[in-house]
Structures are given as structure tokens and as C-alpha cells.
Design an enzyme around this catalytic site. Structure first.
Site, PDB file in Angstrom:
ATOM      1  N   GLU A 130      15.529 -34.976   0.629  1.00 24.89           N
ATOM      2  CA  GLU A 130      15.251 -34.878   2.067  1.00 24.89           C
ATOM      3  C   GLU A 130      14.010 -35.681   2.467  1.00 24.89           C
ATOM      4  OE1 GLU A 130      14.605 -30.838   3.665  1.00 24.89           O
ATOM      5  OE2 GLU A 130      16.261 -31.303   5.009  1.00 24.89           O
ATOM      6  N   GLU A 133      14.967 -39.219   2.478  1.00 27.10           N
ATOM      7  CA  GLU A 133      15.778 -39.505   3.677  1.00 27.10           C
ATOM      8  C   GLU A 133      14.886 -39.641   4.918  1.00 27.10           C
ATOM      9  OE1 GLU A 133      18.662 -36.425   4.589  1.00 27.10           O
ATOM     10  OE2 GLU A 133      19.394 -37.522   6.350  1.00 27.10           O
ATOM     11  N   CYS A 150      19.200 -26.800   5.633  1.00 22.18           N
ATOM     12  CA  CYS A 150      19.445 -25.792   4.576  1.00 22.18           C
ATOM     13  C   CYS A 150      19.914 -24.445   5.093  1.00 22.18           C
ATOM     14  CB  CYS A 150      18.251 -25.639   3.643  1.00 22.18           C
ATOM     15  SG  CYS A 150      16.682 -25.800   4.413  1.00 22.18           S
ATOM     16  N   SER A 170      19.734 -33.635   8.708  1.00 19.14           N
ATOM     17  CA  SER A 170      19.645 -34.270   7.394  1.00 19.14           C
ATOM     18  C   SER A 170      21.004 -34.135   6.725  1.00 19.14           C
ATOM     19  CB  SER A 170      18.594 -33.533   6.555  1.00 19.14           C
ATOM     20  OG  SER A 170      18.807 -33.782   5.177  1.00 19.14           O
ATOM     21  N   LYS A 209      25.287 -17.910   3.766  1.00 25.74           N
ATOM     22  CA  LYS A 209      25.534 -18.809   2.627  1.00 25.74           C
ATOM     23  C   LYS A 209      26.933 -18.600   2.045  1.00 25.74           C
ATOM     24  CE  LYS A 209      21.300 -20.633   2.086  1.00 25.74           C
ATOM     25  NZ  LYS A 209      21.031 -22.050   2.324  1.00 25.74           N
ATOM     26  N   GLU A 212      29.278 -21.282   2.716  1.00 26.79           N
ATOM     27  CA  GLU A 212      29.114 -22.576   2.033  1.00 26.79           C
ATOM     28  C   GLU A 212      30.133 -22.772   0.918  1.00 26.79           C
ATOM     29  OE1 GLU A 212      25.309 -24.041   0.842  1.00 26.79           O
ATOM     30  OE2 GLU A 212      24.348 -23.271   2.631  1.00 26.79           O
ATOM     31  N   GLU A 217      32.849 -27.027  -3.048  1.00 27.50           N
ATOM     32  CA  GLU A 217      33.600 -26.283  -4.063  1.00 27.50           C
ATOM     33  C   GLU A 217      32.794 -25.992  -5.336  1.00 27.50           C
ATOM     34  OE1 GLU A 217      35.948 -30.381  -5.113  1.00 27.50           O
ATOM     35  OE2 GLU A 217      36.350 -29.122  -3.375  1.00 27.50           O
ATOM     36  N   CYS A 345      14.257 -17.144   5.624  1.00 31.00           N
ATOM     37  CA  CYS A 345      15.218 -16.418   4.774  1.00 31.00           C
ATOM     38  C   CYS A 345      14.688 -15.074   4.279  1.00 31.00           C
ATOM     39  CB  CYS A 345      15.621 -17.288   3.595  1.00 31.00           C
ATOM     40  SG  CYS A 345      16.296 -18.872   4.101  1.00 31.00           S
TER      41      CYS A 345
HETATM   42 FE1  SF4 Z   1      19.558 -19.263   7.619  1.00 32.06          FE
HETATM   43 FE2  SF4 Z   1      18.992 -16.691   7.695  1.00 32.06          FE
HETATM   44 FE3  SF4 Z   1      20.575 -17.619   5.782  1.00 32.06          FE
HETATM   45 FE4  SF4 Z   1      17.995 -18.238   5.734  1.00 32.06          FE
HETATM   46  S1  SF4 Z   1      18.866 -16.205   5.506  1.00 32.06           S
HETATM   47  S2  SF4 Z   1      19.694 -19.648   5.425  1.00 32.06           S
HETATM   48  S3  SF4 Z   1      17.506 -18.408   7.900  1.00 32.06           S
HETATM   49  S4  SF4 Z   1      21.023 -17.594   7.986  1.00 32.06           S
END
Ligand code: SF4
Length: 423
Positions: A130, A133, A150, A170, A209, A212, A217, A345
Site C-alpha cells: 500500500e 502504491e 482493508c 487502494s 470479513k 471476503e 478463494e 477493528c
Molecule cells: Fe471494518 Fe469493523 Fe471489520 Fe474492522 S471490524 S474491518 S472496521 S467492519
């Protein structure tokens, strides 16, 4: 009363209808943080943390992970996100924010995972890509500001609400996306394993997440902090009693920069440390190792940062509500970090559900604990991570190399039509 709509096929969260009393607390939370269109969900799971009845919960996947652990044909590799080590203790009577990295690794080994890796490795790798970039965009007059990528809820928000600006994101995968790619490619090659036999699991503070796994994969399962606590309880493993252990090598070390990824402002500070080094070919100065201007609890912070060869303007935001209010004013910055959850997070929707009045105290303690760990780390910058250096030398060659672009970067999709369909 109106409530947040959770579809059957939502990958992140679910509602246990029998527990719901129609109080509307979930909708209130969604409105407060995100101000989204009715019936739109970006999977952040903040509603889980404020539902008084426990009717909203993550989409549980831990039983499938247990099945894989018990399958002798499978090599099950788990990686732990930075914010989990300062929150898992909430479920076992530890102090708020207590740093439990080694206990956590011991517990995961006791659960039977074959390898236990650290997502701070993936965070350091994200920063290498990053920061490179960002410099390339600045030097080549590319699209600016560049937004971090992220947080999957933030990315989804951009895809739905500002599809005309997707070039600002990004192209880096998230740390867990990069971690999965390195496990299924580099790690598999070094260990002479068939990637098809490897099952990758991430423990994250985040329900978003979980989405994702559809995009990349290389990640098979994402479990939340709260699901990990359920796994430990089901196996009668008490975190107070497990042996302390270290992460396995190859993807088991991270710098201080990788650790602070878990808190709002951490990705920004981590990226600036490495950007300085890449631009000036010398160590980042002390000021960049303790960049107070991007730290703090406010949902918007800004700074002008001297990177030696250039000065840049940066901003840090959390909460999609804040982003929407400020969006038209953001074009004056070079680089912007956005997280959906309060304080990043550490305040994720996959963390332990705590009484509402205590949440702020716990979030502050988690943030403090991550910055304390950064302070005592001998290596504070992603470029100093020796496992990352070795991997570039033996495998990817350099950030943004052809191979790196192929396995560590992504493209985005215009999803505004999904939004129209839900209106
Ligand atoms: Fe985004 Fe919340 Fe997941 Fe962190 S915990 S990646 S801020 S959704």
C-alpha cells in the site's frame, strides 16, 4: 417497530427470530453509525453489539472449522487478527484490553490447529504494497486521494454509494486476504503441500470479513472473537489455564506497525512509517513512530505529514456516517484511512457483546494495549519484518511486482444497482 433487515443469505450475521422483541435498537445503531438506505446492510455487525436480546449474532461457521480440524487429510492453518489478542480475555475474566497473544496461540494449538500464524504479518505485507502504491500514485500524478481498502464494509459502501470513485480505493487486498494468498501459494510451496489440502481460517474481530471468503478463494473461513470463545468453551478450554505459546514461523511475526492495525489511525501510521523509508531510503524518524496527530478517539482526524522528500495531507475517519457527511471535503488529502466500526477493528461487530455503558472503557483499553505493544516492539516498521523481507526475496521479488499484483491486489465492482433494488 422497524428493525434492520437481515437476509437469509447474509454471510456475516443472522437474526434468531424467537429472541427478537422488535425493539428497534438494531436500526437505531445502524442509523447512528452508518445512515444507510433502508434495508441496506454493509455487514459491519454493529447491531450485534447493541441488540439487548442477543437476537443478532454472527453467522456461525465454527462447527465447520471443527470438522476440518478432525479431518486428517486437511492441514488447518489459523491466523489471528491484531485486535483479537486484546479482547478475547473479556470472555474469561481478564482485565479490559489485557494483551494475551501467547495465551491465544496456546489456546489455538490446544484446539488442534496445525499451524498458528499472525495476521500482523499480513498487515505488514499490506503496508509494503500500500505504501508503494501511494508513492507511485503521488509521483506519477495518479488518482488521489487514495483510500485504504482493508475494511470490507467500507469497500462495499464505496461499491454501492460512490461507484464512480472506485479508482480512489487502494487495490490492496486486506491483511487477511494477503495472508490467505501467501499461505496457499508461498507457504504451500515451501512445505510441499497441495493448496487444496490446506484450509485457511482467520480469527477476526469482524463479521464483515466473512464476506471476503467470496471475493478471495484463499480464505476458507473467518471466525469472530466471540465464535472462538464458543469453541474454547465447548472444548472446556479455559484461557486462564492454557500454556503460553509462540506463533509458528514463516508467517508468524509482525512489527509494531502491524499490531496497531487493530485501532483507528493504525493503518495510516503504519503506512507513513514505511512510505518514509521507501522515499528516503533511511529509517523513519521518531516522530513517525509516535504520530499523535492520527491517533485518538474522534471519528475524524487530519494531519500534514513531512515524509522527507514530500509533505502530504492525510485524514483518518471511522463510521460511514462521518464519511457521508465529509465526503465532498475529502479531495484535498493525499491519503485517507477509513474504518466502519467505532475506533476501528477493536470495536468490531465480532467482538464480545458487552453492556452498552462499558463498551467505551473496553475499546479505550484495547487501543491503549495495542499502542503499548508497539512501544515495546524492537521492530516498529513493516519494512523491518524479516519474514516479509525473506518472502519478497524468495517469492514476490518486490512490492507491486507482476506476481504481487496477481495474488495480493484486487479490482472493485459497481454495486449501485443492488442499492436501487433494495429501495
Ligand atoms: Fe471494518 Fe469493523 Fe471489520 Fe474492522 S471490524 S474491518 S472496521 S467492519
Amino acid at each position: 417497530m422497524a428493525k434492520v433487515f437481515v437476509s437469509e443469505d447474509n454471510l456475516s450475521l443472522q437474526r434468531i427470530n424467537e429472541k427478537c422483541i422488535d425493539c428497534g435498537a438494531c436500526l437505531q445503531t445502524c442509523t447512528q453509525f452508518n445512515h444507510l438506505a433502508p434495508n441496506d446492510c454493509v455487514n459491519c455487525g454493529q447491531c450485534i453489539l447493541t441488540c439487548p436480546m442477543g437476537a443478532l449474532v454472527p453467522k456461525y461457521n465454527y462447527k465447520e472449522v471443527f470438522a476440518n480440524i478432525h479431518d486428517e487429510e486437511k492441514i488447518v492453518v489459523v491466523s489471528v487478527a491484531p485486535a483479537v489478542r486484546v479482547s478475547i480475555g473479556d470472555e474469561f475474566g481478564f482485565l479490559p484490553g489485557e494483551f494475551l497473544e501467547k495465551k491465544l496461540v496456546g489456546a489455538l494449538k490446544a484446539l488442534g490447529f496445525d499451524y498458528v500464524f499472525d495476521v500482523t504479518y499480513g498487515a505488514d505485507l499490506t503496508i509494503m504494497e500500500e505504501a508503494t502504491e501511494l508513492i507511485k500514485r503521488i509521483q506519477n500524478k495518479g488518482v488521489l486521494p487514495m483510500y485504504t481498502s482493508c475494511c470490507p464494509s467500507w469497500v462495499e459502501f464505496m461499491e454501492k454509494y460512490y461507484p464512480e470513485d472506485l479508482e480512489h480505493l487502494s487495490t490492496c487486498k486486506s491483511p487477511i486476504g494477503m495472508q490467505g494468498a501467501i499461505i496457499k501459494n508461498y507457504f504451500a510451496t515451501l512445505k510441499n503441500l497441495n493448496p487444496k489440502d490446506i484450509v485457511t481460517v482467520t480469527i477476526a474481530p469482524c463479521v464483515s470479513k466473512k464476506t471476503e471468503i467470496k471475493k478471495a478463494e484463499d480464505n476458507d473461513y473467518v471466525l469472530t472473537t466471540s465464535e472462538l470463545a464458543m469453541m474454547l468453551r465447548e472444548q472446556e478450554l479455559d484461557l486462564n489455564k492454557v500454556e503460553e505459546e509462540n506463533f509458528d514461523t514463516l508467517l508468524g511475526s509482525g512489527s509494531g506497525a502491524g499490531v496497531i492495525f487493530g485501532t483507528s489511525g493504525g493503518v495510516m501510521e503504519a503506512a507513513l512509517r514505511t512510505a518514509y523509508f521507501l522515499l528516503n531510503k533511511k529509517e523513519a524518524p521518531l516522530k513517525l513512530l509516535n504520530l499523535q496527530s492520527v491517533r485518538g478517539k474522534e471519528n475524524f482526524r487530519e494531519a500534514e505529514v513531512d515524509l522527507g522528500l514530500i509533505k502530504i495531507k492525510v485524514a483518518v475517519l471511522y463510521g460511514l456516517d462521518a464519511v457521508q457527511k465529509m465526503y465532498s471535503t475529502l479531495s484535498c488529502y493525499h491519503f485517507i484511512e477509513v474504518m466502519t466500526c467505532p475506533n476501528g477493528c477493536i470495536g468490531g461487530g465480532g467482538q464480545t457483546v458487552l453492556p452498552k455503558q462499558k463498551q467505551g472503557v473496553y475499546i479505550d483499553a484495547r487501543s491503549k494495549s495495542l499502542y503499548e505493544e508497539d512501544k515495546v516492539k524492537t521492530k516498529k516498521c513493516s519494512y523491518e519484518n524479516e519474514e516479509i523481507q525473506e518472502m519478497y526475496e524468495n517469492y514476490l521479488s518486490s512490492p507491486l511486482s507482476k506476481k504481487a499484483e496477481e495474488i495480493l491486489h484486487i479490482t472493485y465492482e459497481d454495486k449501485s444497482n443492488v442499492l436501487k433494488a433494495t429501495e
